[in-house]
Design a protein around this motif. Structure first.
Motif, PDB file in Angstrom:
ATOM      1  N   THR A   1       0.837  -1.209   0.000  1.00  0.00           N
ATOM      2  CA  THR A   1       0.000   0.000   0.000  1.00  0.00           C
ATOM      3  C   THR A   1       0.863   1.248   0.000  1.00  0.00           C
ATOM      4  O   THR A   1       0.643   2.184  -0.791  1.00  0.00           O
ATOM      5  CB  THR A   1      -0.930   0.011   1.223  1.00  0.00           C
ATOM      6  N   GLN A   2       1.849   1.291   0.891  1.00  0.00           N
ATOM      7  CA  GLN A   2       2.681   2.487   1.002  1.00  0.00           C
ATOM      8  C   GLN A   2       3.594   2.671  -0.200  1.00  0.00           C
ATOM      9  O   GLN A   2       3.883   3.806  -0.606  1.00  0.00           O
ATOM     10  CB  GLN A   2       3.484   2.448   2.299  1.00  0.00           C
ATOM     11  N   LEU A   3       4.058   1.595  -0.786  1.00  0.00           N
ATOM     12  CA  LEU A   3       4.858   1.716  -2.008  1.00  0.00           C
ATOM     13  C   LEU A   3       4.026   2.297  -3.151  1.00  0.00           C
ATOM     14  O   LEU A   3       4.473   3.200  -3.861  1.00  0.00           O
ATOM     15  CB  LEU A   3       5.421   0.347  -2.392  1.00  0.00           C
ATOM     16  N   ILE A   4       2.811   1.792  -3.321  1.00  0.00           N
ATOM     17  CA  ILE A   4       1.933   2.307  -4.376  1.00  0.00           C
ATOM     18  C   ILE A   4       1.597   3.774  -4.122  1.00  0.00           C
ATOM     19  O   ILE A   4       1.642   4.612  -5.029  1.00  0.00           O
ATOM     20  CB  ILE A   4       0.661   1.451  -4.483  1.00  0.00           C
ATOM     21  N   ARG A   5       1.258   4.112  -2.874  1.00  0.00           N
ATOM     22  CA  ARG A   5       0.923   5.501  -2.543  1.00  0.00           C
ATOM     23  C   ARG A   5       2.112   6.430  -2.829  1.00  0.00           C
ATOM     24  O   ARG A   5       1.951   7.507  -3.418  1.00  0.00           O
ATOM     25  CB  ARG A   5       0.526   5.609  -1.064  1.00  0.00           C
ATOM     26  N   THR A   6       3.312   6.016  -2.421  1.00  0.00           N
ATOM     27  CA  THR A   6       4.500   6.841  -2.629  1.00  0.00           C
ATOM     28  C   THR A   6       4.746   7.093  -4.109  1.00  0.00           C
ATOM     29  O   THR A   6       5.082   8.211  -4.521  1.00  0.00           O
ATOM     30  CB  THR A   6       5.731   6.163  -1.997  1.00  0.00           C
TER      31      THR A   6
ATOM     32  N   LEU B   1       2.424   6.970  -6.651  1.00  0.00           N
ATOM     33  CA  LEU B   1       1.358   7.755  -7.271  1.00  0.00           C
ATOM     34  C   LEU B   1       1.345   9.198  -6.794  1.00  0.00           C
ATOM     35  O   LEU B   1       0.966  10.105  -7.553  1.00  0.00           O
ATOM     36  CB  LEU B   1       0.000   7.105  -6.988  1.00  0.00           C
ATOM     37  N   GLU B   2       1.750   9.432  -5.541  1.00  0.00           N
ATOM     38  CA  GLU B   2       1.744  10.788  -5.001  1.00  0.00           C
ATOM     39  C   GLU B   2       3.060  11.531  -5.260  1.00  0.00           C
ATOM     40  O   GLU B   2       3.229  12.663  -4.802  1.00  0.00           O
ATOM     41  CB  GLU B   2       1.465  10.767  -3.501  1.00  0.00           C
ATOM     42  N   ALA B   3       3.984  10.898  -5.977  1.00  0.00           N
ATOM     43  CA  ALA B   3       5.307  11.495  -6.207  1.00  0.00           C
ATOM     44  C   ALA B   3       5.948  11.872  -4.876  1.00  0.00           C
ATOM     45  O   ALA B   3       6.609  12.904  -4.743  1.00  0.00           O
ATOM     46  CB  ALA B   3       5.222  12.714  -7.127  1.00  0.00           C
ATOM     47  N   ASP B   4       5.765  11.011  -3.883  1.00  0.00           N
ATOM     48  CA  ASP B   4       6.290  11.260  -2.545  1.00  0.00           C
ATOM     49  C   ASP B   4       7.727  10.755  -2.446  1.00  0.00           C
ATOM     50  O   ASP B   4       8.244  10.093  -3.357  1.00  0.00           O
ATOM     51  CB  ASP B   4       5.400  10.561  -1.512  1.00  0.00           C
ATOM     52  N   ASP B   5       8.355  11.070  -1.319  1.00  0.00           N
ATOM     53  CA  ASP B   5       9.706  10.582  -1.085  1.00  0.00           C
ATOM     54  C   ASP B   5       9.736   9.719   0.168  1.00  0.00           C
ATOM     55  O   ASP B   5       8.692   9.378   0.717  1.00  0.00           O
ATOM     56  CB  ASP B   5      10.711  11.742  -1.005  1.00  0.00           C
ATOM     57  N   GLY B   6      10.916   9.347   0.627  1.00  0.00           N
ATOM     58  CA  GLY B   6      11.032   8.453   1.760  1.00  0.00           C
ATOM     59  C   GLY B   6      10.800   9.148   3.086  1.00  0.00           C
ATOM     60  O   GLY B   6      10.802  10.386   3.185  1.00  0.00           O
TER      61      GLY B   6
ATOM     62  N   ARG C   1      12.058   8.937  -4.859  1.00  0.00           N
ATOM     63  CA  ARG C   1      10.952   9.806  -5.278  1.00  0.00           C
ATOM     64  C   ARG C   1      10.050   9.029  -6.219  1.00  0.00           C
ATOM     65  O   ARG C   1      10.508   8.383  -7.155  1.00  0.00           O
ATOM     66  CB  ARG C   1      11.498  11.040  -5.989  1.00  0.00           C
ATOM     67  N   GLY C   2       8.737   9.084  -5.958  1.00  0.00           N
ATOM     68  CA  GLY C   2       7.769   8.483  -6.860  1.00  0.00           C
ATOM     69  C   GLY C   2       7.586   9.337  -8.104  1.00  0.00           C
ATOM     70  O   GLY C   2       7.817  10.547  -8.094  1.00  0.00           O
ATOM     71  N   SER C   3       7.153   8.705  -9.182  1.00  0.00           N
ATOM     72  CA  SER C   3       7.002   9.398 -10.457  1.00  0.00           C
ATOM     73  C   SER C   3       5.748  10.250 -10.512  1.00  0.00           C
ATOM     74  O   SER C   3       5.659  11.176 -11.320  1.00  0.00           O
ATOM     75  CB  SER C   3       6.951   8.376 -11.600  1.00  0.00           C
ATOM     76  N   GLY C   4       4.741   9.937  -9.651  1.00  0.00           N
ATOM     77  CA  GLY C   4       3.446  10.555  -9.827  1.00  0.00           C
ATOM     78  C   GLY C   4       2.723   9.949 -11.009  1.00  0.00           C
ATOM     79  O   GLY C   4       3.174   8.962 -11.604  1.00  0.00           O
ATOM     80  N   GLN C   5       1.602  10.541 -11.357  1.00  0.00           N
ATOM     81  CA  GLN C   5       0.805  10.029 -12.462  1.00  0.00           C
ATOM     82  C   GLN C   5       1.140  10.770 -13.754  1.00  0.00           C
ATOM     83  O   GLN C   5       1.635  11.892 -13.727  1.00  0.00           O
ATOM     84  CB  GLN C   5      -0.684  10.157 -12.133  1.00  0.00           C
ATOM     85  N   PRO C   6       0.886  10.148 -14.898  1.00  0.00           N
ATOM     86  CA  PRO C   6       1.218  10.788 -16.179  1.00  0.00           C
ATOM     87  C   PRO C   6       0.589  12.176 -16.286  1.00  0.00           C
ATOM     88  O   PRO C   6      -0.544  12.406 -15.866  1.00  0.00           O
ATOM     89  CB  PRO C   6       0.615   9.825 -17.206  1.00  0.00           C
TER      90      PRO C   6
ATOM     91  N   ALA D   1       2.476  15.142  -5.923  1.00  0.00           N
ATOM     92  CA  ALA D   1       1.157  15.111  -6.537  1.00  0.00           C
ATOM     93  C   ALA D   1       0.096  15.304  -5.460  1.00  0.00           C
ATOM     94  O   ALA D   1       0.384  15.369  -4.270  1.00  0.00           O
ATOM     95  CB  ALA D   1       0.956  13.769  -7.245  1.00  0.00           C
ATOM     96  N   ALA D   2      -1.155  15.405  -5.902  1.00  0.00           N
ATOM     97  CA  ALA D   2      -2.257  15.506  -4.954  1.00  0.00           C
ATOM     98  C   ALA D   2      -2.339  14.243  -4.108  1.00  0.00           C
ATOM     99  O   ALA D   2      -1.984  13.157  -4.563  1.00  0.00           O
ATOM    100  CB  ALA D   2      -3.565  15.719  -5.720  1.00  0.00           C
TER     101      ALA D   2
END
Length: 214
Positions: free
Chosen positions: A98-103, A105-110, A124-129, A137-138
Motif C-alpha cells: 500500500t505504502q509503495l503504491i501511494r508513494t 502515485l503521489e510522487a512522494d519521497d522516503g 521519489r515516486g514518479s506521480g501520475q502521467p 502530486a495531490a
C-alpha cells in the motif's frame, strides 16, 4: 515527506547485517530507506547494499509484532525495545505494498528517520502521467490492497485508489538498474519509484515499477 520513521536505540538478534547477507546476498550494507505505516504497527524498510560483484542491490522488509503470512516470513527477530518481531518479505505484506503504491502515485519521497540518520538511498515516486516531474502530486486515498501473488521481487493484486478498484503489478528488482537519463523510456514503467545515492544524485536507479493491468 512520507512521515517520520521512529528509530529505537536497540540491540537486534539477528542484526540487519545478518539478515541482509542471508536473504539479500548483501556483503556490504550501506543502510536503508523507510516508509511509514500510518497505524504505526508495521515497520517498512528497504535495505541497500552491494553484492560480491560490487553491484547495488536492495532487500525490502517489514517488521511486525505478529506474523502476517508464514509464506513470506524470512526470520524472527529479538528487539531489545519492541520485543519479538517477525521479519517478512515486504512484497508479501499488504501494508508495505500500500505504502509503495501511494508513494509512487503521489510522487512522494522516503520517510525521515527520528534519529536523524540520512537514508542510504533518496527516493521519489514518479506521480501520475501528466504531472510535473519532481513535484508532489495531490494526496490520494490508497487502501484495500489484496495480494493474489507475491514473490521476493513481484506483487500482483488489487488496490482501491480514490474509490476505484485497480488491478496492479508491482516489481522491486533485486538489482538496482540504471534509470534512463532522459526520463521514462521503453524499459521503464510510467509509474516508478526512482532512487539515488545522496553522494551521486546524477546516477538514478529504478527501485520499483508499478503497472495497472485493467
Amino acid at each position: 515527506m512520507s512521515g517520520v520513521a521512529k528509530i529505537y536505540d536497540a540491540e537486534l538478534n539477528p542484526t540487519k547485517e545478518d539478515i541482509a547477507a542471508r536473504f539479500g546476498g548483501i556483503v556490504s550494507l550501506l543502510g536503508s530507506f523507510r516508509l511509514v505505516d500510518w497505524d504505526d504497527e508495521v515497520g517498512i524498510e528497504v535495505l541497500i547494499g552491494s553484492d560480491l560483484d560490487g553491484r547495488h542491490v536492495q532487500l525490502p522488509l517489514t517488521y511486525r509484532p505478529s506474523e502476517v503470512d508464514p509464506e513470506h516470513t524470512l526470520t524472527e527477530m529479538d528487539h531489545s525495545v519492541l520485543g519479538h518481531r517477525w521479519v517478512s518479505n515486504a512484497l508479501g505484506d499488504p501494508i508495505a505494498v500500500t505504502q509503495l503504491i501511494r508513494t509512487i502515485l503521489e510522487a512522494d519521497d522516503g520517510a525521515t528517520r527520528s534519529d536523524g540518520v540520512p537514508a542510504a538511498l533518496d527516493i521519489r515516486g514518479s506521480g501520475q502521467p501528466g504531472e510535473t516531474a519532481g513535484k508532489h502530486a495531490a494526496k490520494l486515498e490508497v487502501t484495500d490492497v489484496t495480494l493474489h501473488e507475491a514473490t521476493r521481487q513481484r506483487a500482483v493484486g488489487t488496490v482501491r485508489v480514490d474509490g476505484d478498484v485497480r488491478s496492479f503489478e508491482l516489481r522491486m528488482p533485486h538489482l538496482l538498474r540504471r534509470a534512463s537519463t532522459t526520463g521514462t523510456d521503453a524499459n521503464t514503467s510510467r509509474y516508478a519509484l526512482i532512487g539515488w545515492l545522496p553522494s551521486m544524485p546524477e546516477k538514478k536507479r529504478v527501485v520499483a515499477e508499478l503497472n495497472f493491468v485493467d
